[in-house]
Design a protein around this motif. Structure first.
Motif, PDB file in Angstrom:
ATOM      1  N   HIS A 152      13.796  -5.940  -9.917  1.00 54.64           N
ATOM      2  CA  HIS A 152      15.260  -6.500 -10.285  1.00 54.64           C
ATOM      3  C   HIS A 152      15.190  -7.652 -11.083  1.00 54.64           C
ATOM      4  O   HIS A 152      15.837  -8.104 -12.100  1.00 54.64           O
ATOM      5  CB  HIS A 152      16.090  -7.094  -8.840  1.00 54.64           C
ATOM      6  CG  HIS A 152      16.614  -5.825  -8.400  1.00 54.64           C
ATOM      7  ND1 HIS A 152      17.691  -5.322  -8.502  1.00 54.64           N
ATOM      8  CD2 HIS A 152      16.088  -5.078  -7.201  1.00 54.64           C
ATOM      9  CE1 HIS A 152      17.937  -4.146  -7.757  1.00 54.64           C
ATOM     10  NE2 HIS A 152      17.066  -4.128  -6.903  1.00 54.64           N
ATOM     11  N   TRP A 153      14.137  -8.825 -10.776  1.00 59.47           N
ATOM     12  CA  TRP A 153      14.163  -9.854 -11.510  1.00 59.47           C
ATOM     13  C   TRP A 153      13.126  -9.918 -12.747  1.00 59.47           C
ATOM     14  O   TRP A 153      13.220 -10.808 -13.289  1.00 59.47           O
ATOM     15  CB  TRP A 153      14.115 -11.334 -10.373  1.00 59.47           C
ATOM     16  CG  TRP A 153      12.911 -11.189  -9.820  1.00 59.47           C
ATOM     17  CD1 TRP A 153      12.332 -10.576  -8.447  1.00 59.47           C
ATOM     18  CD2 TRP A 153      11.590 -11.897 -10.250  1.00 59.47           C
ATOM     19  NE1 TRP A 153      11.233 -11.059  -8.125  1.00 59.47           N
ATOM     20  CE2 TRP A 153      10.579 -11.796  -9.074  1.00 59.47           C
ATOM     21  CE3 TRP A 153      11.204 -12.654 -11.264  1.00 59.47           C
ATOM     22  CZ2 TRP A 153       9.412 -12.335  -9.292  1.00 59.47           C
ATOM     23  CZ3 TRP A 153       9.884 -13.147 -11.655  1.00 59.47           C
ATOM     24  CH2 TRP A 153       8.823 -13.036 -10.360  1.00 59.47           C
ATOM     25  N   ARG A 154      12.018  -9.285 -12.474  1.00 56.23           N
ATOM     26  CA  ARG A 154      11.120  -9.714 -13.392  1.00 56.23           C
ATOM     27  C   ARG A 154      11.274  -8.671 -14.885  1.00 56.23           C
ATOM     28  O   ARG A 154      11.052  -8.931 -15.737  1.00 56.23           O
ATOM     29  CB  ARG A 154       9.772  -9.635 -12.925  1.00 56.23           C
ATOM     30  CG  ARG A 154       8.652 -10.121 -14.297  1.00 56.23           C
ATOM     31  CD  ARG A 154       7.315  -9.787 -13.870  1.00 56.23           C
ATOM     32  NE  ARG A 154       7.001 -10.923 -12.873  1.00 56.23           N
ATOM     33  CZ  ARG A 154       5.592 -11.049 -12.181  1.00 56.23           C
ATOM     34  NH1 ARG A 154       5.179  -9.974 -11.735  1.00 56.23           N
ATOM     35  NH2 ARG A 154       5.559 -11.834 -11.221  1.00 56.23           N
ATOM     36  N   PHE A 155      11.271  -7.544 -14.305  1.00 50.09           N
ATOM     37  CA  PHE A 155      11.559  -6.174 -15.134  1.00 50.09           C
ATOM     38  C   PHE A 155      12.747  -5.758 -15.287  1.00 50.09           C
ATOM     39  O   PHE A 155      13.778  -6.208 -14.599  1.00 50.09           O
ATOM     40  CB  PHE A 155      10.518  -5.048 -14.715  1.00 50.09           C
ATOM     41  CG  PHE A 155       9.188  -5.484 -14.074  1.00 50.09           C
ATOM     42  CD1 PHE A 155       8.362  -6.047 -15.146  1.00 50.09           C
ATOM     43  CD2 PHE A 155       8.759  -5.148 -12.924  1.00 50.09           C
ATOM     44  CE1 PHE A 155       7.028  -6.434 -14.720  1.00 50.09           C
ATOM     45  CE2 PHE A 155       7.569  -5.610 -12.197  1.00 50.09           C
ATOM     46  CZ  PHE A 155       6.538  -6.187 -13.303  1.00 50.09           C
TER      47      PHE A 155
ATOM     48  N   LEU B  81      15.357  -3.311 -14.707  1.00 51.95           N
ATOM     49  CA  LEU B  81      15.443  -2.269 -13.516  1.00 51.95           C
ATOM     50  C   LEU B  81      15.364  -0.963 -14.265  1.00 51.95           C
ATOM     51  O   LEU B  81      14.677  -0.116 -13.579  1.00 51.95           O
ATOM     52  CB  LEU B  81      16.724  -2.579 -12.864  1.00 51.95           C
ATOM     53  CG  LEU B  81      17.230  -1.510 -11.667  1.00 51.95           C
ATOM     54  CD1 LEU B  81      15.976  -1.844 -10.728  1.00 51.95           C
ATOM     55  CD2 LEU B  81      18.436  -1.972 -11.135  1.00 51.95           C
ATOM     56  N   HIS B  82      16.206  -0.300 -15.105  1.00 50.38           N
ATOM     57  CA  HIS B  82      16.282   1.032 -15.452  1.00 50.38           C
ATOM     58  C   HIS B  82      14.883   1.435 -16.028  1.00 50.38           C
ATOM     59  O   HIS B  82      14.505   2.393 -15.839  1.00 50.38           O
ATOM     60  CB  HIS B  82      17.378   1.280 -16.422  1.00 50.38           C
ATOM     61  CG  HIS B  82      18.695   1.005 -15.957  1.00 50.38           C
ATOM     62  ND1 HIS B  82      19.128   2.124 -15.290  1.00 50.38           N
ATOM     63  CD2 HIS B  82      19.661   0.021 -15.751  1.00 50.38           C
ATOM     64  CE1 HIS B  82      20.437   1.850 -14.909  1.00 50.38           C
ATOM     65  NE2 HIS B  82      20.701   0.602 -15.349  1.00 50.38           N
TER      66      HIS B  82
ATOM     67  N   ARG C 217      11.775  -5.677  -5.128  1.00 46.54           N
ATOM     68  CA  ARG C 217      12.642  -6.956  -5.647  1.00 46.54           C
ATOM     69  C   ARG C 217      12.246  -7.220  -7.013  1.00 46.54           C
ATOM     70  O   ARG C 217      12.950  -7.528  -7.828  1.00 46.54           O
ATOM     71  CB  ARG C 217      12.278  -7.992  -4.938  1.00 46.54           C
ATOM     72  CG  ARG C 217      13.176  -8.490  -3.649  1.00 46.54           C
ATOM     73  CD  ARG C 217      12.639  -9.809  -3.292  1.00 46.54           C
ATOM     74  NE  ARG C 217      13.213  -9.889  -1.823  1.00 46.54           N
ATOM     75  CZ  ARG C 217      13.042 -10.962  -0.978  1.00 46.54           C
ATOM     76  NH1 ARG C 217      12.880 -12.022  -1.550  1.00 46.54           N
ATOM     77  NH2 ARG C 217      13.589 -11.074   0.200  1.00 46.54           N
TER      78      ARG C 217
END
Lengths: 306, 547
Positions: free
Chosen positions: A205-208, A210-211, A202
């Motif tokens: 998705h929210w902290r880093f 994504l790619h 998860r």
């Protein structure tokens, strides 16, 4: 540089040349000449998988006797093979069987599933398919005690994550994703699939980013062999589906994750359109960061139809 | 040696725990897992009164009362899991070497409890959950012992993992047990600590002095058919009176039995040195009869009135949804009841807070609440969707509910039993606010009610909820990667609460369009449905691609 250093340097160079000449380093060079970067085989799942790995020089190129092998398929959803959100069970079975033939000591098929674990192993058909090889092979570790905090030295966004113990202990990592679309990552192939080997996805998705964090993850979870199951391609509505499934009967194998992913992007239609590998940012970033090559047009591709 | 009674008690407790375990482990239940709850006379009788219902399922409790009429309180002595648990606790906690005082008149308390509960029930308010023994004991094992056991089992597995690995036992090595977590454990813990500590005052303190079911059974067992009889061989040594766990024998004259207190445990019979005690049919002439203690009429009326008054306070509380819904009804904010839960007032009247549904909930989303729904709603079940989602293909809560406060539904009906509607908080959403590519809510939604759309000025697609497709299962809220409060939250809005009728029909009437992605069937979307939106989510435009 004084004379002594100069001589030392010369001597070292001479030794290397001798070693090369005597054949210690030679076999690799020769293999590099004949083995393709990408093997693309059309046929039924089991036969095509076997043929693709054979084209790369056979499983013994990757798995040595006594090795511990981890195979990472997609089995995160409780859906049957025809939905194309999981890897075809036959593909997983053949890879596992080939590892066993190559003398692997321990073969595990692992995924940290999104949906309830039992349903995933059951409905994907993967546990059942692997049973003839071993009934203690397919697992879905989800408890944190089965993971270990690991640094990602070359991480640009994510620098630390918890990775499955068994993966860290393994000698060989084989990525066996299904080819599918992914509404955040564009596609979910071998690189995106590595998110199934960590405890907390998860956070990507929210902290880093994504790619970028997918690429970060692949710097530590770099598959030794990638076998992309394109027998069915989930072309829309991935990763879970249901979506449009293209029956492509294709297996793509490579020891370069990025090349395999890049080829899969360009080989199939996504949402009814054609894309270049560079249009998927994590593939482009992986290429730019030297993790592998997405310029498939410059790679040696061997394609056969069974 | 284990006496016959002990054997029956242990068997009964094991059966109770087995049914509870089955409720916890199984996902499909043809067996009556709520059997023991249905045997509790007060739990059933008062629920029948407060909810104004009569059901076939209430027959077992009636049978227990009937049996009590003829054979005395054998339920208490042989079957009640609460009694057996307290007997077990007594072995551990009783004071060593000291005689416990006789508590005498305290035994009247249980009648006060009973009539207090009755008073509230008559006004349609159920307080049985604070005192009905089977409700309490089910919560003790289901919500307190069960998670503790799961926790320790899992820790053991973690501990032996290196060993399992050494011996190559992969299945054991990967095996883990998820610990369920529950709210309001503190009450259950404090309550049972109190009961075990009270064992220092007298054995079975609860059963003697407080249990309303004991009180109800005492009322019908003043002159049971089978009763204790003391022959003339009695030397009045008093051993029986001291050994009686229920203080049912008068110390001054051991001939005399308070039959309504007797649980037919036959301790006295076994201990009597003269073999003077027997349990016989009433035909044996017994000259020693004495009327037991009774509440005075005033005490009786006052306890009933106190219950009714407390109920009225509950009914006039701010959170009480008494009457038809309308403006000014301050329904508990964010409170999501389980799917198939009756309309709120009926639900509260009918729910006995046994915790069976929560223990059985496979995703552990069902939680007892404190005062979120006023004190009438104490310990009632609500979905905590941040903890977990409510599976649209599961109706365990309805299956195990002893009083049908949550309805038993077919899976298709269940799928339409809408509990609420998801709302997106755009300022918290990664896609809306931070333009981060995230579609977890869509990925997990089993109803396919979340759609990602292209929003002008945003480089990533953003989520949107189709209310008519959302059933409030909360998988989105559960999985939303935003920390703390989720960026997508299920609110009670649009939840369907009906005491009868079809959820499918009602849902269709309301214009809902609920369908779930099949678990195993191949269900391609109709050709073209997802096309023509002009973008492929997650891909970048061609000009940004490096070639």
């Amino acid at each position: 540089m004084n004379r002594r250093e100069f001589l030392k340097c010369q001597a070292t160079g001479l030794l290397w040349m001798l070693a090369g000449g005597s054949g210690i380093l030679l076999p690799k060079r020769i293999m590099a000449g004949t083995v393709p970067d990408l093997a693309v085989v059309k046929g039924n799942p089991a036969a095509a998988t076997r043929a693709a790995v054979e084209l790369l020089g056979g499983m013994k190129q990757f798995v040595k006797p006594g090795n511990r092998v981890v195979i990472k398929p997609n089995m995160s959803f409780p859906s049957p093979p025809e939905r194309a959100s999981n890897t075809h069970p036959e593909v997983v079975r053949v890879i596992a069987a080939m590892c066993k033939e190559a003398g692997a000591d321990r073969i595990l098929v692992l995924d940290h599933t999104l949906a309830p674990e039992e349903l995933c192993m059951e409905n994907s058909g993967i546990r059942e398919a692997c049973k003839p090889i071993s009934d203690k092979m397919v697992f879905t570790p989800s408890d944190e005690s089965l993971y270990k905090a690991t640094n990602i030295p070359n991480g640009m966004s994510m620098t630390r994550t918890d990775i499955m113990n068994e993966v860290l202990k393994s000698d060989v990592l084989i990525a066996a994703p299904v080819a599918k679309s992914h509404s955040s990552a564009g596609v979910s192939l071998s690189m995106k699939g590595m998110m199934g080997l960590i405890y907390n996805r998860r956070v990507m998705h929210w902290r880093f980013d994504l790619h970028t964090s997918i690429v970060d993850l692949c710097t530590v979870l770099k598959a030794d062999l990638t076998v992309i199951d394109g027998t069915r391609v989930l072309s829309t509505n991935g990763p879970r589906g249901p979506g449009k499934v293209l029956n492509k009967n294709t297996i793509i194998a490579s020891k370069d994750m990025v090349a395999a992913d890049a080829y899969a992007v360009s080989a199939f239609e996504w949402y009814g359109k054609r894309f270049k590998p560079g249009q998927v940012r994590h593939i482009r970033e992986a290429h730019d960061r030297g993790l592998g090559r997405m310029d498939v047009e410059n790679l040696k591709i061997k394609a056969i139809n069974l | 040696m284990i006496t016959f009674r002990r054997a029956v008690q242990i068997f009964s407790l094991i059966l109770f725990l087995l049914l509870l375990t089955l409720a916890v482990l199984s996902t499909d239940t043809p067996t009556p897992l709520d059997l023991f709850l249905l045997l509790d006379p007060v739990l059933i009788a008062l629920t029948a009164i407060s909810a104004r219902i009569l059901a076939v399922a209430f027959i077992p409790a009636f049978l227990v009362l009937l049996v009590t009429l003829f054979f005395g309180r054998i339920f208490c002595g042989y079957m009640c899991p609460m009694g057996t648990t307290l007997d077990g606790g007594d072995k551990l906690f009783r004071p060593q070497g000291k005689k416990r005082p006789q508590t005498g008149k305290l035994s009247l308390l249980k009648y006060i409890v009973l009539f207090f509960l009755l008073g509230a029930s008559i006004l349609g308010v159920s307080f049985v959950f604070v005192a009905a023994p089977l409700s309490l004991i089910t919560r003790f094992y289901g919500l307190l012992v069960h998670p503790v056991l799961a926790f320790f089992s899992n820790e053991t597995l973690v501990l032996i993992q290196p060993l399992a690995e050494w011996f190559g036992m992969d299945t054991l090595m990967f095996m883990r047990i998820t610990t369920p977590r529950f709210a309001t454990q503190l009450f259950v813990l404090a309550f049972f600590i109190a009961l075990f500590v009270l064992a220092r005052v007298s054995p079975r303190f609860w059963c003697r002095n407080l249990c309303p079911s004991g009180a109800l059974m005492a009322l019908v067992s003043r002159k049971p058919l089978i009763r204790r009889f003391v022959s003339d061989d009695c030397t009045e040594c008093g051993k029986c009176a001291h050994s009686c766990p229920m203080a049912a024998i008068i110390t001054d004259d051991p001939h005399i039995t308070l039959h309504e207190e007797c649980i037919v445990c036959r301790t006295c019979q076994n201990i009597c040195p003269e073999n003077a005690i027997s349990f016989n049919g009433v035909k044996v002439e017994n000259t020693y009869e004495k009327k037991g203690l009774s509440l005075t009429r005033r005490q009786f009326i006052y306890s009933g009135l106190a219950g009714a008054a407390t109920a009225t306070v509950g009914l006039t509380g701010l959170n009480s949804v008494y009457g038809k819904p309308g403006p000014g009804q301050v329904a508990p904010y964010g409170l999501i009841r389980p799917p198939g839960a009756l309309p709120e007032m009926d639900f509260l009247a009918q729910c006995v807070r046994c915790g069976e549904c929560m223990a059985a909930c496979p995703t552990n989303t069902l939680q007892p609440i404190w005062l979120d729904a006023g004190f009438m709603g104490l310990f009632s079940p609500a979905l905590n969707l941040r903890r977990s989602y409510c599976s649209p293909e599961c109706n365990m809560c309805g299956e195990v509910c002893p009083t049908d406060a949550t309805r038993r539904l077919s899976l298709n009906e269940r799928m339409w039993a809408k509990t609420g509607t998801a709302v997106i908080f755009r300022r918290k959403c990664l896609a809306w606010e931070q333009q981060k590519s995230c579609m977890v809510c869509d990925e997990v939604c089993p109803y396919k009610a979340v759609e990602f759309i292209k929003e002008p000025g945003n480089r990533v697609p953003v989520p949107q909820v189709h209310e008519e497709k959302c059933a409030g299962c909360g998988d989105c809220e559960h999985c939303c990667p935003v920390q703390n409060q989720s960026a997508i939250v299920v609110t009670p809005m649009g939840g369907i609460r009906m005491s009868e009728g079809s959820y499918v029909e009602e849902g269709k009437n309301q214009g809902l369009n609920l369908s779930i992605r099949p678990k195993s069937a191949y269900d391609p979307r109709p050709e073209g449905e997802d096309w023509g939106k002009g973008f492929a989510p997650g891909f970048e435009d061609d000009n940004s691609g490096g070639d």
